[in-house]
Design an enzyme around this catalytic site. Structure first.
Site, PDB file in Angstrom:
ATOM      1  N   THR A 172       0.882  -1.306   0.233  1.00 33.29           N
ATOM      2  CA  THR A 172       0.032  -0.175  -0.098  1.00 33.29           C
ATOM      3  C   THR A 172       0.875   1.172   0.155  1.00 33.29           C
ATOM      4  O   THR A 172       0.605   2.307  -0.680  1.00 33.29           O
ATOM      5  CB  THR A 172      -0.730  -0.046   1.361  1.00 33.29           C
ATOM      6  OG1 THR A 172      -1.650  -1.203   1.277  1.00 33.29           O
ATOM      7  CG2 THR A 172      -1.643   1.449   1.441  1.00 33.29           C
ATOM      8  N   THR A 226       1.610  -4.575   3.857  1.00 33.99           N
ATOM      9  CA  THR A 226       1.307  -5.033   5.543  1.00 33.99           C
ATOM     10  C   THR A 226       0.889  -6.479   5.607  1.00 33.99           C
ATOM     11  O   THR A 226       1.005  -6.897   6.718  1.00 33.99           O
ATOM     12  CB  THR A 226       0.485  -4.015   6.174  1.00 33.99           C
ATOM     13  OG1 THR A 226      -0.789  -4.034   5.638  1.00 33.99           O
ATOM     14  CG2 THR A 226       0.860  -2.425   6.250  1.00 33.99           C
ATOM     15  N   ASP A 227       0.223  -6.836   4.692  1.00 35.49           N
ATOM     16  CA  ASP A 227      -0.383  -8.108   4.988  1.00 35.49           C
ATOM     17  C   ASP A 227       0.301  -9.243   5.115  1.00 35.49           C
ATOM     18  O   ASP A 227      -0.204 -10.181   6.002  1.00 35.49           O
ATOM     19  CB  ASP A 227      -1.571  -8.328   3.578  1.00 35.49           C
ATOM     20  CG  ASP A 227      -2.743  -7.303   3.594  1.00 35.49           C
ATOM     21  OD1 ASP A 227      -2.910  -6.878   4.383  1.00 35.49           O
ATOM     22  OD2 ASP A 227      -3.094  -7.388   2.310  1.00 35.49           O
TER      23      ASP A 227
HETATM   24  N1  ASP Z   1      -2.561  -5.595   0.256  1.00 32.60           N
HETATM   25  C1  ASP Z   1      -1.651  -4.588   0.723  1.00 32.60           C
HETATM   26  C2  ASP Z   1      -0.109  -5.329   0.891  1.00 32.60           C
HETATM   27  O1  ASP Z   1       0.027  -6.308   1.792  1.00 32.60           O
HETATM   28  C3  ASP Z   1      -1.943  -3.975   2.106  1.00 32.60           C
HETATM   29  C4  ASP Z   1      -1.028  -3.046   2.794  1.00 32.60           C
HETATM   30  O2  ASP Z   1       0.258  -2.868   2.353  1.00 32.60           O
HETATM   31  O3  ASP Z   1      -1.155  -2.335   3.626  1.00 32.60           O
HETATM   32  O4  ASP Z   1       0.638  -5.258  -0.053  1.00 32.60           O
END
Ligand code: ASP
Length: 325
Positions: free
Chosen positions: A12, A85-86
């Protein structure tokens, strides 16, 4: 001035809105253009080995990141990895096992909102991560929402809020507020860093649910060399699965008992449903480790050896604060 390598991998933090939804599109140079203050305390080179939503991160990417850091280890004072973050907690755990005893900070960060949004948390997180990477010795860790969390202890516990990560069963290592780093846990690695280059990814995590078909054990056994059973509470095996468990152990699979409860960990010795399998098979258990660490540690341990005793020894040794028991 400290010299930092910024490794951009997508997520993200580096995403833009597209007709298909948020997708990583922002280059590492663009990321840095949003945090001009960083130039006042470090010089930064950038590299972007992959550009993925972290949903698509796989073990080969962990090896790629570890190799990249190894190749550049002596050129930089620290490394900052921007990551979705995932699956960030898995990558931080995997890097904790692939790069041990590092005295140079290897800091992962990300954001809940893209760096080009008005309400983004990305600028603060990236600046904090760079600041922490310049602040002295440290191992693999996550800097997110002012918290500095050991790479083996993080869990993504919120999907939307800025404080997305929690340190499970272990205190934060430090905090970063504006330009101040406050360390709670001193870090003194012994000896030279060690880099590892192999993972055995034939690991399967089987989550028990009441009434689950016992055939799930056999199916999981076909897919893996190492099975992690995510049991209930302090840990135990329902009677209906004992026969299947016995078969897997006789096939030579490494079996580890874990718990679905995030806080405080397993202890198979407490209840009859756990104690009898623990005593009979000397089952490994996760105690206070996170599931993210358990999965990646087992891949790492089985990547180093196929001898069950050696795997057991590697799994039980504490790495980057991953288990206290
Ligand atoms: N879907 C995103 C990822 O993990 C979520 C994020 O980065 O917060 O790449």
């Amino acid at each position: 001035m400290k010299h930092i390598l910024l490794i951009a991998t997508g997520g993200t933090i580096a995403s833009r809105h597209t007709a298909e939804g948020l997708a990583p599109r922002i280059t590492p140079e663009e990321l840095l253009s949003y945090v001009p203050d960083a130039a006042s305390f470090c010089s930064i080179d950038t590299v972007q080995p992959i550009n993925l939503d972290s949903t698509n991160i796989r073990p080969e990417h962990w090896l790629l990141l570890a190799n990249l850091i190894e190749e550049n280890y002596h050129r930089y004072d620290g490394f900052v990895i921007c990551h979705g973050t995932d699956t960030l907690a898995y990558t931080a755990s995997a890097l904790s096992y692939l790069i041990q005893r590092t005295s140079k900070p290897i800091v992962l960060t990300g954001a809940q909102r893209s760096i080009d949004e008005d309400t983004t948390d990305a600028k603060v997180n990236l600046l904090d991560a760079l600041r922490f990477a310049c602040s002295g010795k440290s191992g693999v860790c996550i800097v997110f929402g002012s918290h500095v969390i050991a790479g083996t202890r993080a869990r993504k516990s919120r999907t939307k809020s800025y404080n997305a990560f929690t340190s499970l069963n272990f205190p934060d290592l430090a905090s970063v507020h504006e330009s101040r780093v406050v360390r709670y846990i001193p870090y003194e690695p012994q000896g030279e860093p060690v880099f590892y280059h192999k993972l055995n990814t034939r690991v399967f995590l089987l989550k028990l649910t009441p009434g689950m078909d016992p055939a799930a054990f056999e199916a999981a056994g076909k897919l893996c060399d190492g099975l992690i059973i995510e049991s209930y509470g302090m840990g135990g095996i329902p009677d209906v699965y004992l026969e299947e468990l016995d078969k897997l152990i006789r096939q030579g699979k490494t079996v580890i008992m874990a718990t679905q409860v995030p806080q405080e960990g397993s202890d198979l010795s407490v209840y009859q449903v756990g104690k009898h399998v623990k005593d009979r098979y000397h089952l490994l258990e996760t105690y206070d480790m996170t599931l993210e660490s358990t999965v990646t540690k087992l891949m790492w341990a089985m990547g180093q050896s196929s001898d069950p005793q050696e795997i057991r020894k590697l799994f039980c040794a504490t790495v980057n604060y991953d288990m206290l028991f």
